[in-house]
Design a protein around this motif. Structure first.
Motif, PDB file in Angstrom:
ATOM      1  N   LEU A  21       0.837  -1.190   0.000  1.00  0.00           N
ATOM      2  CA  LEU A  21       0.000   0.000   0.000  1.00  0.00           C
ATOM      3  C   LEU A  21       0.878   1.249   0.000  1.00  0.00           C
ATOM      4  CD1 LEU A  21      -2.626  -1.077   2.701  1.00  0.00           C
ATOM      5  CD2 LEU A  21      -3.054  -0.834   0.248  1.00  0.00           C
ATOM      6  N   ALA A  22       0.391   2.306  -0.628  1.00  0.00           N
ATOM      7  CA  ALA A  22       1.123   3.575  -0.642  1.00  0.00           C
ATOM      8  C   ALA A  22       0.131   4.719  -0.718  1.00  0.00           C
ATOM      9  CB  ALA A  22       2.095   3.628  -1.821  1.00  0.00           C
ATOM     10  N   ILE A  23       0.396   5.764   0.051  1.00  0.00           N
ATOM     11  CA  ILE A  23      -0.427   6.969   0.016  1.00  0.00           C
ATOM     12  C   ILE A  23       0.226   7.965  -0.921  1.00  0.00           C
ATOM     13  CG2 ILE A  23      -1.298   8.914   1.366  1.00  0.00           C
ATOM     14  CD1 ILE A  23      -1.403   7.033   3.765  1.00  0.00           C
ATOM     15  N   HIS A  29      -6.911   7.084   2.811  1.00  0.00           N
ATOM     16  CA  HIS A  29      -7.335   5.699   2.658  1.00  0.00           C
ATOM     17  C   HIS A  29      -8.188   5.286   3.853  1.00  0.00           C
ATOM     18  CE1 HIS A  29      -3.709   4.669  -0.173  1.00  0.00           C
ATOM     19  NE2 HIS A  29      -4.479   5.646  -0.632  1.00  0.00           N
ATOM     20  N   TYR A  83       2.087  -0.365   4.358  1.00  0.00           N
ATOM     21  CA  TYR A  83       2.583   0.920   3.860  1.00  0.00           C
ATOM     22  C   TYR A  83       4.105   1.009   3.997  1.00  0.00           C
ATOM     23  CZ  TYR A  83      -2.179   2.759   3.639  1.00  0.00           C
ATOM     24  OH  TYR A  83      -3.506   2.964   3.317  1.00  0.00           O
ATOM     25  N   SER A 105       7.696   6.380   7.783  1.00  0.00           N
ATOM     26  CA  SER A 105       8.074   5.512   6.673  1.00  0.00           C
ATOM     27  C   SER A 105       9.595   5.511   6.532  1.00  0.00           C
ATOM     28  CB  SER A 105       7.433   5.996   5.377  1.00  0.00           C
ATOM     29  OG  SER A 105       8.039   7.215   4.959  1.00  0.00           O
ATOM     30  N   ILE A 111       3.176   8.689   8.533  1.00  0.00           N
ATOM     31  CA  ILE A 111       1.868   8.150   8.179  1.00  0.00           C
ATOM     32  C   ILE A 111       0.951   8.365   9.377  1.00  0.00           C
ATOM     33  CG2 ILE A 111       0.545   6.089   7.599  1.00  0.00           C
ATOM     34  CD1 ILE A 111       3.006   4.979   6.246  1.00  0.00           C
TER      35      ILE A 111
END
Length: 243
Positions: A21-23, A29, A83, A105, A111
């Motif tokens: 997953l990545a923002i 999200h 993430y 991260s 995050i």
């Protein structure tokens, strides 16, 4: 002076997730987790918890509360670990402003996340900016009229009328933004605008100098949720948690 913009999202569509997953940029999200459907993985979730989390889980008097805590913390670790591409059991949470936890991260970006639960559902929101989440099961027997005067403005009380659905929608909005800012409930509930539209924030509220975007939606049948995030123009994305 900052603002809060409230709106209700119709017809939310829930997508599947992947292991990575990545923002990206201004994405927010949102994940929903059904507790009953996750109980079969309870033993695995418990292996992911820290010693402090296991201690907390053991302090609940009712088994259903213990199970809910284990599922919520295990799901939180699994989702957030994706993430960072990091084993969920090894995640270390950092306390930021107002003792709100977040993760760093490997690229040094924070995050932010927030989790809420009610009845048989959990909602988790993750973003690159401060975020708050609240979900409530709509209880038609709850005597909400008794608390309107102390916690809602006259306009809000008029909007709610005799509708439990409207009461719980506005309640989740107030809870979500106070969670995002780390503000305690108390008298601040009545000062937090919850009607649809854009509103100025009272100067006494934490985060009153910032702008907040707030979206309410039906999490599941009989459940209402609200996610609030700092800033304007964020893209909200909805996922079924694959655990």
């Amino acid at each position: 002076m900052g603002t809060v913009t409230n709106r209700f999202l119709e017809g939310v569509s829930w997508e599947g997730t992947t292991d990575a997953l990545a923002i990206s940029g201004a994405e927010v999200h949102i994940f929903r987790i059904n507790i009953s459907q996750s109980i079969n993985r309870l033993a695995y979730f418990e292996t992911l918890l820290s010693s402090d989390e296991k201690l907390r889980a053991g302090k609940y008097r009712q088994q259903k509360d213990t199970h809910r805590f284990i599922v919520s913390r295990g799901a939180q670790r699994i989702i957030l670990g994706r993430y960072l591409n990091h084993p969920p059991a090894e995640l270390e949470f950092v306390l930021g402003d107002n003792k709100k936890p977040y993760l760093m991260s490997r690229t040094g970006e924070a995050i932010r996340y927030n989790l809420s639960h009610s009845g048989d559902w959990i909602v988790l929101a993750a973003a690159a900016m401060p975020v708050g989440a609240d979900v409530e099961q709509i209880d038609h027997a709850f005597p909400f009229q008794d608390i309107l005067a102390d916690n809602f403005s006259g306009e809000e009380a008029k909007f709610i009328g005799t509708s439990p659905e409207r009461f719980f929608m506005l309640w989740t909005r107030k809870e979500a933004i106070l969670k995002a800012t780390g503000q305690g409930l108390g008298d601040h509930l009545s000062l937090t605008p919850a009607i649809d539209g854009q509103h100025s924030l009272d100067a006494s509220l934490t985060g009153a100098q910032k702008n907040w975007q707030l979206n309410s939606f039906e999490l599941a049948d009989g459940y209402i949720a609200t996610i609030v995030v700092e800033g304007d123009g964020q893209r909200f994305m909805f996922f079924e948690a694959d655990l």
